[in-house]
Design a protein around this motif. Structure first.
Motif, PDB file in Angstrom:
ATOM      1  N   SER A   1     -46.579 -25.538  17.528  1.00 45.37           N
ATOM      2  CA  SER A   1     -46.964 -26.493  16.486  1.00 45.37           C
ATOM      3  C   SER A   1     -46.802 -25.900  15.093  1.00 45.37           C
ATOM      4  CB  SER A   1     -48.404 -26.978  16.692  1.00 45.37           C
ATOM      5  OG  SER A   1     -49.304 -25.899  16.744  1.00 45.37           O
TER       6      SER A   1
ATOM      7  N   GLY B   1     -50.841 -31.250  19.728  1.00 43.47           N
ATOM      8  CA  GLY B   1     -52.155 -30.856  20.218  1.00 43.47           C
ATOM      9  C   GLY B   1     -52.740 -31.879  21.179  1.00 43.47           C
TER      10      GLY B   1
ATOM     11  N   ASN C   1     -54.133 -28.421  15.993  1.00 44.08           N
ATOM     12  CA  ASN C   1     -52.690 -28.231  15.856  1.00 44.08           C
ATOM     13  C   ASN C   1     -52.124 -28.909  14.616  1.00 44.08           C
ATOM     14  OD1 ASN C   1     -51.396 -26.730  18.333  1.00 44.08           O
ATOM     15  ND2 ASN C   1     -53.084 -27.952  19.137  1.00 44.08           N
TER      16      ASN C   1
END
Length: 288
Positions: free
Chosen positions: A38, A71, A187
């Motif tokens: 990420s 995420g 994230n």
């Protein structure tokens, strides 16, 4: 001195990673390896949109959304498919390598000639000072938003999910949804670090996230050591210590380079430093 100024700037850029690791590992007790992917995703989306001359008000939300989706996917795999969180993160991180390469179109894109956040806003003619003022304002805003979120009823439910999942589930809270949202937020923050670093360093690279989780982990461990030592319970103070941990971590690396250590050994030094700050408190406790 340039080493330390650069370290300060990078420490501020890495604040998002530190906050993301703090949320995933310290609030939810989830070892999230999605961070590597990420972080690169944030840099790649930034680079791709900058090269297509997209404005900043589109790039920033796109980065946050991309990181949040990564995420959330990890959270979904972990909670709904009942796959170990570590494995879920590895799977998403691996998949993101191909996603990043597809978005960027090639392995590396230079951004030195692009109008970035640091060239669009001019506070002072000194480039490094200008970057410092922008980063201070940006990180302060992110810190305020995260601190406020963690103090709301929703944030308290998030924290309770990590502290005592059976108890908060008995109160009617959907803990699976909390974990998915928590990992999405973590994230998204990590992607923001990629967004800042890509513009600050002047390039986006699909491999820029390799090993980056250790930076966030080291920052959080530094903060956690102080938090436990002083028995701090304040959310705001904890976030400030996490930010300080990110900066201190970069200062240690800057000191290592300033005394003449080969830059090729930097990853090794980073791993050893994290090992020391993780192991030293345990060795001290055992000796007592």
């Amino acid at each position: 001195m340039d080493f330390y100024l650069t370290a300060l700037l990078q420490g501020l850029c890495y604040a998002g990673i530190a906050y993301g690791i703090y949320i995933s590992m310290k609030i939810f007790n989830i070892p999230d390896i999605t961070t590597d992917g990420s972080y690169a995703l944030g840099g790649v989306v930034t680079g791709a949109l900058l090269t297509h001359n997209e404005p900043g008000y589109i790039i920033l939300p796109a980065v946050v959304l991309a990181g949040a989706l990564a995420g959330a996917l990890t959270g979904f795999i972990h909670t709904k498919l009942k796959i170990n969180a570590l494995l879920a993160g590895i799977l998403v991180m691996t998949a993101l390598y191909s996603v990043n390469l597809t978005i960027l179109g090639r392995s590396n894109v230079p951004l030195l000639t692009m109008p970035t956040l640091f060239t669009s806003i001019v506070v002072t003619t000194n480039v490094n000072q200008n970057s410092l003022f922008i980063l201070l304002a940006f990180v302060a805003l992110v810190t305020i938003i995260i601190g406020y979120l963690l103090k709301t009823d929703f944030g308290i439910a998030m924290r309770a999910t990590g502290n005592s999942e059976p108890m908060i589930r008995a109160l009617g809270v959907n803990t699976d949804r909390m974990k998915i949202i928590g990992l999405a937020i973590a994230n998204a923050l990590t992607a923001l670090s990629g967004y800042l670093i890509a513009q600050q360093q002047g390039f986006a690279d699909i491999s820029m996230g390799i090993g980056i989780v250790i930076v966030g982990l080291g920052s959080v461990i530094i903060a956690e050591t102080v938090i436990n030592w002083l028995q701090i319970t304040s959310v705001w103070l904890s976030l400030l210590l996490v930010l300080a941990g990110a900066i201190i971590f970069q200062f240690v690396l800057a000191f290592t380079l300033s005394i003449g250590v080969d830059a090729n050994l930097l990853k090794l030094i980073t791993a050893i430093f994290v090992l020391i700050i993780v192991g030293l408190p345990r060795l001290t406790t055992r000796s007592e």
